[in-house]
Design a protein around this motif. Structure first.
Motif, PDB file in Angstrom:
ATOM      1  N   ARG A 302     -13.644  64.739  61.155  1.00  0.00           N
ATOM      2  CA  ARG A 302     -12.356  64.926  60.497  1.00  0.00           C
ATOM      3  C   ARG A 302     -11.167  64.747  61.430  1.00  0.00           C
ATOM      4  O   ARG A 302     -10.022  64.933  61.001  1.00  0.00           O
ATOM      5  N   LEU A 303     -11.414  64.419  62.651  1.00  0.00           N
ATOM      6  CA  LEU A 303     -10.325  64.271  63.610  1.00  0.00           C
ATOM      7  C   LEU A 303      -9.645  62.920  63.417  1.00  0.00           C
ATOM      8  O   LEU A 303     -10.275  61.871  63.572  1.00  0.00           O
ATOM      9  N   PRO A 304      -8.353  62.899  63.079  1.00  0.00           N
ATOM     10  CA  PRO A 304      -7.651  61.606  62.962  1.00  0.00           C
ATOM     11  C   PRO A 304      -7.418  61.000  64.343  1.00  0.00           C
ATOM     12  O   PRO A 304      -6.871  61.648  65.229  1.00  0.00           O
ATOM     13  N   VAL A 305      -7.845  59.775  64.511  1.00  0.00           N
ATOM     14  CA  VAL A 305      -7.842  59.126  65.817  1.00  0.00           C
ATOM     15  C   VAL A 305      -7.143  57.785  65.722  1.00  0.00           C
ATOM     16  O   VAL A 305      -7.295  57.056  64.739  1.00  0.00           O
ATOM     17  N   CYS A 306      -6.374  57.466  66.755  1.00  0.00           N
ATOM     18  CA  CYS A 306      -5.789  56.140  66.932  1.00  0.00           C
ATOM     19  C   CYS A 306      -6.170  55.675  68.334  1.00  0.00           C
ATOM     20  O   CYS A 306      -5.665  56.198  69.334  1.00  0.00           O
ATOM     21  N   ALA A 307      -7.077  54.723  68.432  1.00  0.00           N
ATOM     22  CA  ALA A 307      -7.605  54.276  69.715  1.00  0.00           C
ATOM     23  C   ALA A 307      -6.566  53.456  70.464  1.00  0.00           C
ATOM     24  O   ALA A 307      -5.885  52.599  69.889  1.00  0.00           O
ATOM     25  N   VAL A 308      -6.443  53.733  71.758  1.00  0.00           N
ATOM     26  CA  VAL A 308      -5.532  53.007  72.648  1.00  0.00           C
ATOM     27  C   VAL A 308      -6.382  52.327  73.716  1.00  0.00           C
ATOM     28  O   VAL A 308      -7.222  52.971  74.351  1.00  0.00           O
ATOM     29  N   GLY A 309      -6.189  51.038  73.904  1.00  0.00           N
ATOM     30  CA  GLY A 309      -6.995  50.299  74.870  1.00  0.00           C
ATOM     31  C   GLY A 309      -6.226  49.163  75.496  1.00  0.00           C
ATOM     32  O   GLY A 309      -5.118  48.810  75.073  1.00  0.00           O
ATOM     33  N   GLY A 310      -6.828  48.575  76.522  1.00  0.00           N
ATOM     34  CA  GLY A 310      -6.221  47.456  77.217  1.00  0.00           C
ATOM     35  C   GLY A 310      -6.477  46.139  76.518  1.00  0.00           C
ATOM     36  O   GLY A 310      -7.019  46.068  75.414  1.00  0.00           O
ATOM     37  N   ALA A 311      -6.118  45.052  77.216  1.00  0.00           N
ATOM     38  CA  ALA A 311      -6.263  43.718  76.628  1.00  0.00           C
ATOM     39  C   ALA A 311      -7.717  43.337  76.421  1.00  0.00           C
ATOM     40  O   ALA A 311      -8.021  42.488  75.580  1.00  0.00           O
ATOM     41  N   LEU A 312      -8.640  43.968  77.150  1.00  0.00           N
ATOM     42  CA  LEU A 312     -10.053  43.669  76.967  1.00  0.00           C
ATOM     43  C   LEU A 312     -10.523  43.991  75.556  1.00  0.00           C
ATOM     44  O   LEU A 312     -11.377  43.294  74.998  1.00  0.00           O
ATOM     45  N   TYR A 313      -9.970  45.034  74.949  1.00  0.00           N
ATOM     46  CA  TYR A 313     -10.415  45.508  73.637  1.00  0.00           C
ATOM     47  C   TYR A 313      -9.623  44.896  72.482  1.00  0.00           C
ATOM     48  O   TYR A 313      -9.877  45.235  71.328  1.00  0.00           O
ATOM     49  N   ALA A 314      -8.668  44.032  72.764  1.00  0.00           N
ATOM     50  CA  ALA A 314      -7.901  43.368  71.701  1.00  0.00           C
ATOM     51  C   ALA A 314      -8.684  42.171  71.182  1.00  0.00           C
ATOM     52  O   ALA A 314      -8.337  41.008  71.422  1.00  0.00           O
ATOM     53  N   CYS A 315      -9.762  42.441  70.467  1.00  0.00           N
ATOM     54  CA  CYS A 315     -10.624  41.391  69.938  1.00  0.00           C
ATOM     55  C   CYS A 315     -11.155  41.841  68.576  1.00  0.00           C
ATOM     56  O   CYS A 315     -11.023  43.007  68.184  1.00  0.00           O
ATOM     57  N   ARG A 316     -11.784  40.928  67.868  1.00  0.00           N
ATOM     58  CA  ARG A 316     -12.232  41.207  66.506  1.00  0.00           C
ATOM     59  C   ARG A 316     -13.324  42.279  66.439  1.00  0.00           C
ATOM     60  O   ARG A 316     -13.266  43.146  65.556  1.00  0.00           O
ATOM     61  N   PRO A 317     -14.336  42.332  67.340  1.00  0.00           N
ATOM     62  CA  PRO A 317     -15.354  43.389  67.210  1.00  0.00           C
ATOM     63  C   PRO A 317     -14.783  44.796  67.306  1.00  0.00           C
ATOM     64  O   PRO A 317     -15.179  45.683  66.540  1.00  0.00           O
ATOM     65  N   VAL A 318     -13.854  45.000  68.214  1.00  0.00           N
ATOM     66  CA  VAL A 318     -13.267  46.336  68.359  1.00  0.00           C
ATOM     67  C   VAL A 318     -12.424  46.688  67.142  1.00  0.00           C
ATOM     68  O   VAL A 318     -12.492  47.806  66.612  1.00  0.00           O
ATOM     69  N   MET A 319     -11.616  45.752  66.685  1.00  0.00           N
ATOM     70  CA  MET A 319     -10.792  46.033  65.507  1.00  0.00           C
ATOM     71  C   MET A 319     -11.659  46.285  64.273  1.00  0.00           C
ATOM     72  O   MET A 319     -11.321  47.128  63.434  1.00  0.00           O
ATOM     73  N   ARG A 320     -12.785  45.570  64.157  1.00  0.00           N
ATOM     74  CA  ARG A 320     -13.679  45.773  63.026  1.00  0.00           C
ATOM     75  C   ARG A 320     -14.332  47.155  63.081  1.00  0.00           C
ATOM     76  O   ARG A 320     -14.480  47.824  62.062  1.00  0.00           O
ATOM     77  N   VAL A 321     -14.699  47.613  64.276  1.00  0.00           N
ATOM     78  CA  VAL A 321     -15.272  48.962  64.422  1.00  0.00           C
ATOM     79  C   VAL A 321     -14.246  50.016  64.022  1.00  0.00           C
ATOM     80  O   VAL A 321     -14.570  50.992  63.327  1.00  0.00           O
ATOM     81  N   CYS A 322     -13.000  49.844  64.420  1.00  0.00           N
ATOM     82  CA  CYS A 322     -11.952  50.810  64.050  1.00  0.00           C
ATOM     83  C   CYS A 322     -11.757  50.852  62.539  1.00  0.00           C
ATOM     84  O   CYS A 322     -11.571  51.934  61.957  1.00  0.00           O
ATOM     85  N   GLU A 323     -11.803  49.697  61.892  1.00  0.00           N
ATOM     86  CA  GLU A 323     -11.660  49.677  60.433  1.00  0.00           C
ATOM     87  C   GLU A 323     -12.853  50.331  59.740  1.00  0.00           C
ATOM     88  O   GLU A 323     -12.683  51.059  58.752  1.00  0.00           O
ATOM     89  N   ASP A 324     -14.050  50.094  60.235  1.00  0.00           N
ATOM     90  CA  ASP A 324     -15.240  50.677  59.611  1.00  0.00           C
ATOM     91  C   ASP A 324     -15.236  52.200  59.700  1.00  0.00           C
ATOM     92  O   ASP A 324     -15.710  52.880  58.776  1.00  0.00           O
ATOM     93  N   TYR A 325     -14.721  52.744  60.802  1.00  0.00           N
ATOM     94  CA  TYR A 325     -14.680  54.195  60.969  1.00  0.00           C
ATOM     95  C   TYR A 325     -13.381  54.814  60.449  1.00  0.00           C
ATOM     96  O   TYR A 325     -13.186  56.021  60.567  1.00  0.00           O
ATOM     97  N   GLY A 326     -12.507  54.009  59.858  1.00  0.00           N
ATOM     98  CA  GLY A 326     -11.251  54.532  59.352  1.00  0.00           C
ATOM     99  C   GLY A 326     -10.290  54.947  60.444  1.00  0.00           C
ATOM    100  O   GLY A 326      -9.473  55.855  60.258  1.00  0.00           O
ATOM    101  N   ARG A 327     -10.361  54.264  61.594  1.00  0.00           N
ATOM    102  CA  ARG A 327      -9.507  54.595  62.730  1.00  0.00           C
ATOM    103  C   ARG A 327      -8.366  53.596  62.829  1.00  0.00           C
ATOM    104  O   ARG A 327      -8.457  52.453  62.383  1.00  0.00           O
ATOM    105  N   LYS A 328      -7.288  54.036  63.458  1.00  0.00           N
ATOM    106  CA  LYS A 328      -6.193  53.138  63.812  1.00  0.00           C
ATOM    107  C   LYS A 328      -6.360  52.710  65.266  1.00  0.00           C
ATOM    108  O   LYS A 328      -7.105  53.313  66.040  1.00  0.00           O
ATOM    109  N   HIS A 329      -5.637  51.663  65.662  1.00  0.00           N
ATOM    110  CA  HIS A 329      -5.734  51.190  67.038  1.00  0.00           C
ATOM    111  C   HIS A 329      -4.392  50.633  67.485  1.00  0.00           C
ATOM    112  O   HIS A 329      -3.612  50.091  66.678  1.00  0.00           O
ATOM    113  N   ILE A 330      -4.134  50.773  68.784  1.00  0.00           N
ATOM    114  CA  ILE A 330      -2.991  50.167  69.470  1.00  0.00           C
ATOM    115  C   ILE A 330      -3.543  49.581  70.763  1.00  0.00           C
ATOM    116  O   ILE A 330      -3.937  50.313  71.678  1.00  0.00           O
ATOM    117  N   LEU A 331      -3.569  48.259  70.864  1.00  0.00           N
ATOM    118  CA  LEU A 331      -4.223  47.571  71.967  1.00  0.00           C
ATOM    119  C   LEU A 331      -3.240  46.632  72.647  1.00  0.00           C
ATOM    120  O   LEU A 331      -2.396  46.011  71.992  1.00  0.00           O
TER     121      LEU A 331
END
Length: 554
Positions: A302-331
């Motif tokens: 139940r913890l609302p999370v917004c993942a923060v990562g470097g340029a390495l994680y600015a790719c489709r697999p990471v963004m797809r994982v965030c969407e599947d888990y209902g997470r937000k991201h800033i990369l």
């Protein structure tokens, strides 16, 4: 040019490293042969060198000094002469803060350590399994960066009693006639080789849950969401065994939500396997992100999370994982990672005139001030077909402060010679105006907290990453988890206890506070059970004074 001198370099750097002929009886270009600096001047330097020069000048050349000159070291006393030195650090106050702090967190950590299975014969062992694993925590908390340094204090009675009390093992169960001592590093390695890492991860997750429930990192939330920063760091090198041609490197992927004061507490940890190729760290980082994100989702559903990562994680697999888990991201978004998407974002940024504005930052009083310019683009895509992932891109250009010109003798902070920040961030947040875009940039730049935390851990007086505690894979992994627990404890201790102690003494390093506490543990030690420990430093001081008066009266 004197013989043996080097053009454009130090005149004393000759082939034979010998002074030139005209310098053998003089001080470089100084023309006085009797003293280092016999003729003092009003602007002469002070200090140890100044005192030596002043003494030499008064003995040999004071009579030749000009009438208006003042010998070096004999300045008239000014305002700074009347300043009193700051008091030394109070080791008793630091120890008084440390004892209740350890007692409070022992109630959270000790139950997880008590669940460690003991495979040894208890009748032949003086320590419990939880005590052996718990021994590493005080050692790393007090900057014991190796097993040898931790073992140097194990035979101290005060330190051994303190470790046993901290771990929850009763002293009444200690074998009669046996002197008190703490477990050695070899004993810890033998246990940690067989202890599943999940047992220690339960302690790390329990601590993270307590921190989240205490609303400690609320200052670094974005729209009610926590901002764990993901990054991989080098844990240690692997020794060459079995005739291997090349030693490997163990990496660890960390998720650390930033908190107030630049701290970053470990929320989860995952071993990232390295492949022996040029892109080994990239592959292991992406694979580890999928597993670590799933663990955080399962541990904190139940913890609302917004993942923060470097340029390495600015790719489709990471963004797809965030969407599947209902997470937000800033990369962090760079051209070299995704060239096509970066070019698309550049073309979309200038299409709509309303997608630009001034970048603002929050001030201490709750207001906002302009710090640069912004531009953003919506519905940038990565991938094709069903695997297409849309996101928004925000570009920022920070305004330079100061004139940006470095001058000799002027501190860098005074003129702000640091170049202004310019970058792009990919986020699936709703970016609708300049204020929301500014918040996205501020959250993306919080990633520097995890980088700074890694630097502190790897410093000369840090906790010991990249040191090989044991070449066994599971044992090394367990040592790393205990190190992250110790790092979390120290950051909480620094944020909650050290500010009150650092008010009087100035410029006291963190490792110096750790050394003071270590000396108090060896000389005084914790004499009372953890459940009977006073809750605050003031209560501890009053209780100590009361017991001292009782001992004197008795």
């Amino acid at each position: 040019m004197p013989g043996g001198a080097v053009p454009g370099g130090d005149r004393h750097e000759g082939p034979d490293r010998e002074l030139a002929e005209d310098d053998r009886h003089r001080q470089g270009r100084r023309q006085d042969e009797d003293a280092l600096r016999a003729e003092g001047a009003p602007g002469a330097r002070v200090g140890v060198g100044g005192e030596l020069e002043a003494a030499e000048g008064r003995a040999a050349g004071a009579g030749r000094a000009p009438g208006g000159g003042v010998p070096a070291g004999d300045r008239p006393s000014g305002v700074w002469r009347r300043r009193r030195p700051a008091p030394p650090p109070d080791d008793e106050a630091a120890f008084g803060e440390f004892c209740p702090f350890v007692a409070r967190w022992g109630k959270v950590l000790n139950p997880a350590f008590a669940r460690i299975a003991d495979f040894r014969k208890k009748e032949r062992c003086a320590y419990e399994a939880g005590t052996i694993a718990r021994t590493v925590l005080p050692g790393m908390f007090l900057r014991g960066k190796s097993r040898n340094r931790m073992d140097s204090d194990r035979n101290s009675r005060g330190y051994a009693e303190s470790v046993l009390r901290i771990s929850g093992q009763g002293l009444s169960e200690w074998p009669g006639g046996e002197p008190f001592h703490a477990p050695s590093g070899q004993t810890c390695c033998r246990l940690l080789r067989r202890v599943p890492s999940s047992c220690l991860l339960d302690a790390l997750h329990g601590m993270a849950s307590a921190v989240v429930r205490g609303k400690f990192p609320d200052a670094a939330r974005h729209r009610g969401r926590f901002l764990p920063a993901f990054d991989a760091t080098r844990q240690e090198g692997v020794w060459r065994v079995g005739g291997a041609k090349r030693a490997g490197i163990r990496y660890q992927l960390e998720a650390k939500p930033p908190g107030p004061g630049g701290i970053a507490l470990s929320l989860g940890s995952r071993t990232a396997k390295q492949y022996l190729d040029e892109n080994g760290k990239i592959d292991c980082g992406l694979t580890g992100f999928k597993i670590l994100a799933g663990r955080i989702k399962g541990r904190f559903p139940r913890l609302p999370v917004c993942a923060v990562g470097g340029a390495l994680y600015a790719c489709r697999p990471v963004m797809r994982v965030c969407e599947d888990y209902g997470r937000k991201h800033i990369l962090t978004f760079k051209k070299g990672r995704t060239p096509a998407a970066h070019a698309e974002a550049g073309s979309l940024t200038g299409l709509e005139p309303g997608n630009a504005g001034g970048m603002t930052v929050r001030t201490k009083d709750g207001g906002r001030e302009t710090a640069g310019g912004l531009a953003w683009a919506r519905e940038v895509t990565l991938g094709e077909g069903k695997g297409e992932v849309p996101f928004n891109v925000v570009r920022c250009a920070e305004r330079a402060k100061g004139d940006g010109v470095s001058r000799p003798g002027v501190r860098r902070e005074r003129i702000n010679d640091k170049p202004p920040h310019r970058g792009s961030f990919a986020a699936n947040l709703d970016v609708r105006d300049a204020e929301s875009a500014s918040d996205a940039v501020a959250c993306g730049r919080l990633r520097r907290n995890i980088e700074n935390n890694f630097r502190v851990e790897k410093a000369d007086y840090g906790f010991g990453p990249e040191h090989v505690f044991c070449n066994h894979r599971r044992c090394s992994r367990n040592f790393y988890i205990l190190m992250q627990l110790a790092n979390n404890l120290w950051q909480l201790f620094k944020a909650g206890c050290l500010p009150g102690l650092s008010a009087a003494p100035r410029n006291v390093a963190q490792h110096h506070w750790a050394n003071l506490i270590a000396e108090m543990l060896k000389s005084v030690g914790i004499k009372r059970p953890m459940d009977a420990m006073p809750g605050t430093c003031a209560e501890w001081t009053c209780d100590r004074q009361r017991r001292a008066r009782h001992d004197i009266a008795g």
